[in-house]
Design a protein around this motif. Sequence first.
Motif, PDB file in Angstrom:
ATOM      1  N   PRO A 243       1.118  -2.041   5.369  1.00 27.18           N
ATOM      2  CA  PRO A 243       1.686  -2.217   4.145  1.00 27.18           C
ATOM      3  C   PRO A 243       2.335  -0.908   3.694  1.00 27.18           C
ATOM      4  CG  PRO A 243      -0.833  -1.707   4.112  1.00 27.18           C
ATOM      5  CD  PRO A 243      -0.231  -1.893   5.413  1.00 27.18           C
ATOM      6  N   VAL A 244       2.974  -0.955   2.226  1.00 30.26           N
ATOM      7  CA  VAL A 244       3.695   0.379   1.648  1.00 30.26           C
ATOM      8  C   VAL A 244       2.310   1.501   1.574  1.00 30.26           C
ATOM      9  CG1 VAL A 244       4.831   1.370  -0.069  1.00 30.26           C
ATOM     10  CG2 VAL A 244       5.539  -0.971   0.907  1.00 30.26           C
ATOM     11  N   GLY A 245       2.509   2.574   1.817  1.00 35.94           N
ATOM     12  CA  GLY A 245       1.623   3.653   1.789  1.00 35.94           C
ATOM     13  C   GLY A 245       0.820   3.931   3.199  1.00 35.94           C
ATOM     14  N   GLU A 246       1.109   2.966   4.143  1.00 34.06           N
ATOM     15  CA  GLU A 246       0.146   3.286   5.142  1.00 34.06           C
ATOM     16  C   GLU A 246       1.006   3.211   6.393  1.00 34.06           C
ATOM     17  OE1 GLU A 246      -3.355   0.676   5.629  1.00 34.06           O
ATOM     18  OE2 GLU A 246      -3.955   0.932   3.867  1.00 34.06           O
ATOM     19  N   ARG A 247       2.249   3.123   6.387  1.00 37.87           N
ATOM     20  CA  ARG A 247       3.269   2.780   7.482  1.00 37.87           C
ATOM     21  C   ARG A 247       2.984   4.280   8.411  1.00 37.87           C
ATOM     22  NH1 ARG A 247       7.962   0.716   3.797  1.00 37.87           N
ATOM     23  NH2 ARG A 247       7.428   2.789   2.651  1.00 37.87           N
ATOM     24  N   ASN A 248       3.270   5.207   7.896  1.00 40.63           N
ATOM     25  CA  ASN A 248       3.206   6.584   8.597  1.00 40.63           C
ATOM     26  C   ASN A 248       1.841   6.676   9.234  1.00 40.63           C
ATOM     27  OD1 ASN A 248       5.362   8.459   9.322  1.00 40.63           O
ATOM     28  ND2 ASN A 248       5.838   8.728   7.220  1.00 40.63           N
ATOM     29  N   ALA A 249       0.805   6.459   8.609  1.00 42.98           N
ATOM     30  CA  ALA A 249      -0.739   6.696   9.171  1.00 42.98           C
ATOM     31  C   ALA A 249      -0.979   5.750  10.247  1.00 42.98           C
ATOM     32  CB  ALA A 249      -1.440   6.551   7.829  1.00 42.98           C
ATOM     33  N   ARG A 250      -0.247   4.432   9.993  1.00 44.58           N
ATOM     34  CA  ARG A 250      -0.685   3.580  11.000  1.00 44.58           C
ATOM     35  C   ARG A 250       0.028   3.737  12.373  1.00 44.58           C
ATOM     36  NH1 ARG A 250      -2.048  -2.760   9.555  1.00 44.58           N
ATOM     37  NH2 ARG A 250      -3.394  -2.493   7.619  1.00 44.58           N
TER      38      ARG A 250
END
Length: 300
Positions: A243-250
């Motif tokens: 989801p938006v807000g977790e894309r880079n982290a994932r």
Amino acid sequence: MGSPVLTHALAAASRGLAVLPLSRSKLPAIRSPHPAGGPAPAPCHGQCGLPGHGVHDATTDPDAVRALFAAAPWATAYGIACGRPPLHVIGLDLDVKHGTDPLAALARLARAHAFVLPPTVTVLTPSGGRHLLLRGPAGVAVPNSAGRLAPGIDVRGSGGYLVGPGSVTARGTYELALGSYTRAPAPVPPALLRLLAPPPGPAAVRLLAPPPGPAAPARTAGAPPYGAARADAALVRFVRAAPVGERNARLFWAACRAHETGRGEALTPALVEAAVAAGLTEREARGTVTSAARRTAAAP
């Protein structure tokens, strides 16, 4: 009169934390006494009696601490060695880089595995992250890892160290969090220790393996084994569903896992494609994957 960092290091040592001097770059301040390019004796972890063996120099003895800092008067920081008696510290390094929210990730882990993280010694880092110090059992050697537990959570166990409070580095000053001044490291919850402990050996893996099922489909030469292919596909799905807000982290977490298993280079195109499908630009995605590769290669 000693330097301010020596005062802080002695205070930590008096609480049972093994310490060593660090430079402003957060690396051990004392150079190895064994010159590079010389004869290659058996690995020395301080048996020669000289300082300069990194985390193996760490000690709780106040006279030995003073001697280490006298040998490195340029030291502006100190490290807290993990896995050493008497406290056998396990460090959780909550890193806020790459858009992660490690506190939220740790809370999700606690809910999923039914443990409560007790109040413990907490060090605030210059980047806005935190170091949590927990007390481990004497008989368990917890390995170091970067992002294996969850995105943004690095683990420091045997052979690792954390920068101690009162240290001054090129990035800023490390400070104790409010309430930590009178605390000792709290015991690690058993459920969390199970997540941190080394993976089971081959015999345990066989015992935990599911019963035989239908034969795995034949694979072509050069393709990953069936189990690895399923793991690859799961990582790609994990990134694609971000989801938006977790894309880079994932993406960062998935790329770290891929590189740890030796599949990073082969899986990069699929991970980048999945990240672009989730909403990142190709440039952002490739930058994050490259960062994960470097982080994994540098992990202890």
